[in-house]
Design a protein around this motif. Structure first.
Motif, mmCIF file in Angstrom:
data_model
loop_
_atom_site.group_PDB
_atom_site.id
_atom_site.type_symbol
_atom_site.label_atom_id
_atom_site.label_comp_id
_atom_site.label_asym_id
_atom_site.label_seq_id
_atom_site.Cartn_x
_atom_site.Cartn_y
_atom_site.Cartn_z
ATOM 1 N N ASP A 179 -5.287 -2.832 -7.117
ATOM 2 C CA ASP A 179 -4.886 -3.694 -6.008
ATOM 3 C C ASP A 179 -5.562 -5.057 -6.148
ATOM 4 O O ASP A 179 -6.730 -5.135 -6.497
ATOM 5 C CB ASP A 179 -5.300 -3.038 -4.681
ATOM 6 N N GLU A 180 -4.831 -6.087 -5.845
ATOM 7 C CA GLU A 180 -5.365 -7.452 -5.856
ATOM 8 C C GLU A 180 -5.948 -7.823 -7.210
ATOM 9 O O GLU A 180 -7.120 -8.092 -7.367
ATOM 10 C CB GLU A 180 -6.448 -7.625 -4.771
ATOM 11 N N GLY A 214 -6.749 -8.143 1.809
ATOM 12 C CA GLY A 214 -6.293 -6.797 2.106
ATOM 13 C C GLY A 214 -6.524 -6.199 3.478
ATOM 14 O O GLY A 214 -5.751 -5.365 3.916
ATOM 15 N N THR A 272 0.819 -1.211 0.000
ATOM 16 C CA THR A 272 0.000 0.000 0.000
ATOM 17 C C THR A 272 0.855 1.265 0.000
ATOM 18 O O THR A 272 0.626 2.184 -0.791
ATOM 19 C CB THR A 272 -0.933 0.022 1.220
#
Ligand code: ADP
Ligand code: MG
Length: 729
Positions: free
Chosen positions: A427-428, A583, A333
């Motif tokens: 993200d992801e 997350g 992050t």
């Protein structure tokens, strides 16, 4: 809509390829029909009826299709397992024995056929449920048979359900020891096309066409890699003379398969670097200021390295397309934030897209403080953003008043427009498809934003090379200092009281606990009942402890509320479904208890475990299960107890499940391999990629005479893919 975006990419890719080929002298010689395009019904021994079945069952339409229907194993007529030595470890066995006690029972659909196969060492039961009557007609008592199948243990005895079975014919001396075994189906068998039947067709076909099998690789590669030529490879993959030839043939065809995938991916990358201009972010004073004054901790070496790599990318003038792999908890992050800061001094906006609302919310809150300190405006846009707020936000975004926007899929909508979108962080990744990536590309006129895809599910290197082979890859392979490895144990449900005792002791230490239940759609109602029951029993066992519950059916607002309570340490236990899988970051939570853990896949277990071990405290993961475990389930839990290394887990996962089952690979189609196996052929893949890289360096547009076979083959591959696409839609 997704489909059309995907088609767009496809078009884009082929467009650019065609453009590069227009100038190539090699392009004139392609697209000629060959004997391999002949319809399969014209092969001697096939005809209309069989052709129809072949097409329906195996999608075999032409001579070429049949030729590439490769055996999936070979019977080595010299190797048989002794029946008395069959063990639970055997995934499959080849047996030779005499058949006795053939018995057909029952009527209609309940019909069932049983027989005993016996050799000198013991006996085993064979069973058929489907087509029992038909199989029964073929079998003769007292004859010797070769049987192949997967042994199952029933009580103390083994049995084989639906084994392959064939009368044993003593070998003629000069005949190959290796009998190819082909995939077939009951319908094909009914038309005389069992494995043996296909083998016969193959013989006819190869006799007829083998002289016309053309080389697909340039001579230099064949020589340097010491590969079998294609003609002999195909002949010997179907009819190997001996193990040595079989190995060579396999090796050659695996190389070829992986090589062409890599060649396509690398070409795509090349075209993009050539054509897709990216914004240039050279000096980064805002980033420097943040680094000096606000960064709450020292970056790890790996984090620093990645930030540098990416800074190189955004100065290059080309669009960045990079994959950032980092194990759970490795600190992706903050890296993504530093990267978004790179565009700030060039009036470029950034977006950070997360797969769930909870996660988007958490990113937003995590970054809000940093942005405030720097005087930057950050906002969040999700499906539950109110209409009025949304309208204002969209306007501000369009006017460039918002610097960073965090959100979910909602960011992809066309009405979300930027003044100048410089950097996209996804993200992801495995929750998003290629199509979504492409939507983000189209947010600007005339230039592409830099794209960073972050994935926390470590993907085996071989798979990453195939799935994301068009992206550059960065890896964070280091956890922040001071982390203690998570201790993982496996406990049976019968020991629940002891687990409760352990939970209490951790709560007394001030820690928090996750308790996760599996949730799969098929048995949704039942699962929710499990979850509710679990919640109730926790309430009873810990009457004085505040407990939160969280699941996918709750309203976003309520989910958020419960998650916040837990994050703020107001509740000590969070009973949840896998909505927390990706997350979520609550450093004070130090225990992860996973109920029915045998029902989860390895990467999911690893993700869940990654929710703890984020602070400085010793953390624990407890895998609960009943006593009854499948072999694979047991193996998964063993792997989890043995290692916390995400890459090791990913490799085990690949071995256990095969590439087709790994999350996110299904829709890509990239791992639809005929002969190579990503779990085993990593070495070949590596070489294939290197060779492709080398080749494109010397001849980026494949214009050299000796590379003509490549151009033709790529063209054929693309033709085949176009057909597949049109079939899907
Ligand atoms: P992930 O890679 O799984 O997304 P996060 O970015 O959520 O990991 O980081 C996990 C935790 O580690 C967060 O609490 C974050 O603040 C912390 N963290 C990240 N980098 C460092 C570092 N270099 N030193 C100490 N803590 C760090
Ligand atoms: Mg994360």
């Amino acid at each position: 809509m997704e489909q059309s975006a995907e088609n767009n990419i496809q078009n884009k890719l082929t467009d650019s390829n065609q453009e590069s080929q227009e100038t190539a002298p090699n392009s004139k010689k392609i697209n000629q029909k060959t004997v391999f395009d002949t319809k399969i019904e014209f092969l001697k021994g096939v005809g209309g009826l069989r052709a129809e079945v072949l097409q329906k069952e195996l999608n075999i339409r032409t001579f070429g299709d049949l030729l590439m229907h490769l055996p999936f194993r070979y019977e080595d007529r010299t190797q048989f397992q002794k029946i008395g030595l069959i063990s639970e470890e055997d995934a499959a066995v080849q047996l030779k024995g005499r058949l006795r006690n053939i018995n057909l029972w029952g009527e209609g659909k309940k019909k069932r056929l049983e027989a005993i196969l016996e050799d000198a060492s013991g006996e085993v039961k064979l069973v058929w449920f489907r087509g029992a009557g038909w199989v029964a007609k073929k079998l003769k008592e007292g004859h010797e048979y070769i049987v192949y199948g997967r042994p199952n243990m029933y009580g103390r005895n083994f049995s084989l359900a639906h084994p392959e079975i064939e009368l044993h014919i003593p070998l003629e001396k000069e005949k190959s020891y290796f009998q190819p075994v082909y995939h077939t189906s009951e319908k094909m068998k009914a038309k005389g096309m069992d494995s043996r039947g296909i083998s016969n067709l193959m013989q006819t076909l190869i006799r007829q066409v083998h002289k016309e099998i053309e080389e697909t690789l340039p001579t230099s590669i064949i020589e340097k890699q010491d590969l079998l030529d294609r003609r002999r490879a195909i002949v010997h993959i179907h009819f190997p003379k001996n193990t040595e030839w079989l190995e060579k043939a396999r090796n050659r065809l695996k190389f070829e398969e992986l090589f062409f995938i890599q060649l396509q991916l690398l070409q795509l990358k090349l075209v993009r670097t050539d054509k897709n201009q990216g914004l240039i972010f050279e000096k980064t004073p805002t980033l420097a200021k943040f680094y000096k004054e606000h960064l709450p901790f020292e970056l790890t070496g790996a984090q620093k390295r990645v930030v540098k790599e990416i800074h190189q990318d955004v100065q290059s003038g080309s669009q960045m397309n990079r994959l950032l792999q980092g194990d759970v908890g490795s600190g992706k992050t903050i890296v993504s934030f530093l990267i978004m800061l790179m565009g700030i001094d060039y009036e470029a906006q950034s977006c950070l897209m997360a797969p769930t609302e909870i996660l988007a919310q958490q990113h937003y809150e995590g970054l809000k403080g940093f942005c405030d300190a720097l005087g930057l405006r950050i906002d969040i846009l999700t499906g539950s953003t109110r209409t009025k707020a949304r309208r204002e936000m969209l306007e501000d975004l369009k006017e460039g008043k918002i610097h960073i926007i965090v959100g979910t899929h909602a960011l992809l909508e066309d009405r979300v427009q930027f003044q100048k979108l410089g950097i996209c962080v996804i993200d992801e990744q495995h929750r998003f498809g290629v199509a979504q990536r492409a939507k983000l590309w189209q947010k600007n006129e005339g230039f592409f934003p830099h794209v960073l895809v972050m994935t926390a599910t470590p993907i085996p290197r071989t798979l990453a090379m195939t799935l994301y082979g068009d992206l550059d890859v960065s890896i964070i392979d280091e956890l922040p200092a001071g982390r203690k490895p998570i201790k993982t144990v496996h406990k049976f449900d019968a020991h629940r009281l002891r687990v409760f005792g352990f939970m209490q002791s951790q709560i007394d230490l001030g820690r928090q606990i996750y308790l996760v239940y599996p949730l799969i759609e098929e048995s949704e109602t039942l699962d929710y009942k499990n979850l509710e029951d679990g919640y109730e029993s926790i309430r009873r066992a810990f009457p004085d402890v505040p407990v939160s519950i969280l699941h996918g059916k709750m309203k976003p607002k309520d989910k958020d509320f419960e998650m916040q309570r837990f994050a703020k340490n107001e509740t000590k236990i969070l009973v949840a479904t896998t909505v927390i899988e990706v997350g979520v970051n609550v450093p004070n939570a130090s225990v992860m208890i996973i109920e029915n853990s045998e029902r989860f896949g390895l990467s999911q277990l690893h993700q869940l475990r990654g929710r703890v071990g984020r602070g400085g405290e010793q953390s624990y993961c407890v895998l609960m299960s009943g006593y009854k475990l499948s072999k694979e389930g047991k193996k998964r839990l063993e792997v989890m107890v043995r290692t916390v290394n995400g890459f090791e887990i990913a490799d085990e996962d690949l071995k256990l499940r095969g590439a087709g089952d790994i999350a996110g690979t299904q829709q890509s189609g990239a791992v639809d391999l005929r002969i190579a196996d990503l779990a085993r052929d990593g070495e070949i893949l590596k070489v294939a990629r290197e060779v492709a890289q080398e080749l494109l360096k010397e001849d980026p547009k494949l214009e050299k005479e000796e590379n003509l076979p490549l151009v033709i083959t790529l063209e054929n591959i693309q033709k085949a893919q176009t057909i597949n696409w049109s079939r899907i839609s």
